[in-house]
Write a protein that holds these residues in place. Sequence first.
Motif, PDB file in Angstrom:
ATOM      1  N   PHE A  34       0.824  -1.207   0.000  1.00  0.00           N
ATOM      2  CA  PHE A  34       0.000   0.000   0.000  1.00  0.00           C
ATOM      3  C   PHE A  34       0.861   1.261   0.000  1.00  0.00           C
ATOM      4  O   PHE A  34       0.429   2.315  -0.470  1.00  0.00           O
ATOM      5  CB  PHE A  34      -0.919   0.012   1.224  1.00  0.00           C
ATOM      6  N   GLY A  35       2.069   1.148   0.531  1.00  0.00           N
ATOM      7  CA  GLY A  35       2.946   2.309   0.593  1.00  0.00           C
ATOM      8  C   GLY A  35       3.803   2.494  -0.641  1.00  0.00           C
ATOM      9  O   GLY A  35       4.057   3.629  -1.057  1.00  0.00           O
ATOM     10  N   VAL A  36       4.254   1.390  -1.240  1.00  0.00           N
ATOM     11  CA  VAL A  36       5.173   1.494  -2.379  1.00  0.00           C
ATOM     12  C   VAL A  36       4.488   1.228  -3.708  1.00  0.00           C
ATOM     13  O   VAL A  36       5.099   1.408  -4.762  1.00  0.00           O
ATOM     14  CB  VAL A  36       6.356   0.520  -2.208  1.00  0.00           C
ATOM     15  N   GLY A  37       3.241   0.783  -3.672  1.00  0.00           N
ATOM     16  CA  GLY A  37       2.526   0.518  -4.909  1.00  0.00           C
ATOM     17  C   GLY A  37       2.582  -0.954  -5.296  1.00  0.00           C
ATOM     18  O   GLY A  37       3.332  -1.737  -4.707  1.00  0.00           O
ATOM     19  N   PRO A  38       1.814  -1.335  -6.297  1.00  0.00           N
ATOM     20  CA  PRO A  38       1.712  -2.751  -6.682  1.00  0.00           C
ATOM     21  C   PRO A  38       2.796  -3.225  -7.647  1.00  0.00           C
ATOM     22  O   PRO A  38       2.597  -4.210  -8.352  1.00  0.00           O
ATOM     23  CB  PRO A  38       0.330  -2.808  -7.345  1.00  0.00           C
ATOM     24  N   ASP A  39       3.913  -2.536  -7.711  1.00  0.00           N
ATOM     25  CA  ASP A  39       5.001  -2.922  -8.613  1.00  0.00           C
ATOM     26  C   ASP A  39       5.648  -4.206  -8.090  1.00  0.00           C
ATOM     27  O   ASP A  39       6.371  -4.194  -7.085  1.00  0.00           O
ATOM     28  CB  ASP A  39       6.029  -1.796  -8.682  1.00  0.00           C
TER      29      ASP A  39
END
Length: 221
Positions: free
Chosen positions: A35-40
Amino acid sequence: MLALYIRDVRIGIRAGGGALVGVLFFLAVVAVVPFGVGPDLTLLARIGPAILWIGALLASLLGLERLFQADREDGSLDLLMLAAERHPSVLTVFVKCLAHWTTNVLPLVVASPLLGLFMNMEAAAIGATTLTLLVGTPAIAFIGAVGAAVAVALPRGGLLVSILILPLTVPVLIFGVSASYGAVNDPQPFLPPFLILVALTLFFAVIGPLGAALALKHATD
């Protein structure tokens, strides 16, 4: 000493909640990262070893304040210190640290491969991270024994334990993560940081119980 180890393991299991809370906290730390760094997925796989190590480190701190507190409350800590002539207090602390690691930290190591899959980590990275956690987390227990011994006489020493020992665990974290990355990144070697991690664990296995025994002796005088 074997009887003391079995006793503490049984108490840790019967007390209930300690290992489960630690694993759930570990899971929560790993779960909030996307949730903090994104779904990469590539980014998650790259930072996965560091996240697992940070989560395991923080989860390992949860039960440290209870390492000597129960013995202090029922009076058995005084008996253990008085029996120092028969069983050295340093050895007593060492055994209690092993029992604490078995009941509270080892479940985190067992859960780490599954959480590594959540982070989209490669099999080699999962294996290396699990191995470094298995080797490095005992050092956290030995370091934590010093903080727990210092705070044993305080009514609310849980936060103090974390404040005292967290800076001392940074070298363990650094070399644990470095070794984990070294297993999957070709330019980075795995063996040198892993051997340093082993050396740190052995070092704290000596220094930690010694410092904790001195603090407990002072607290029980």
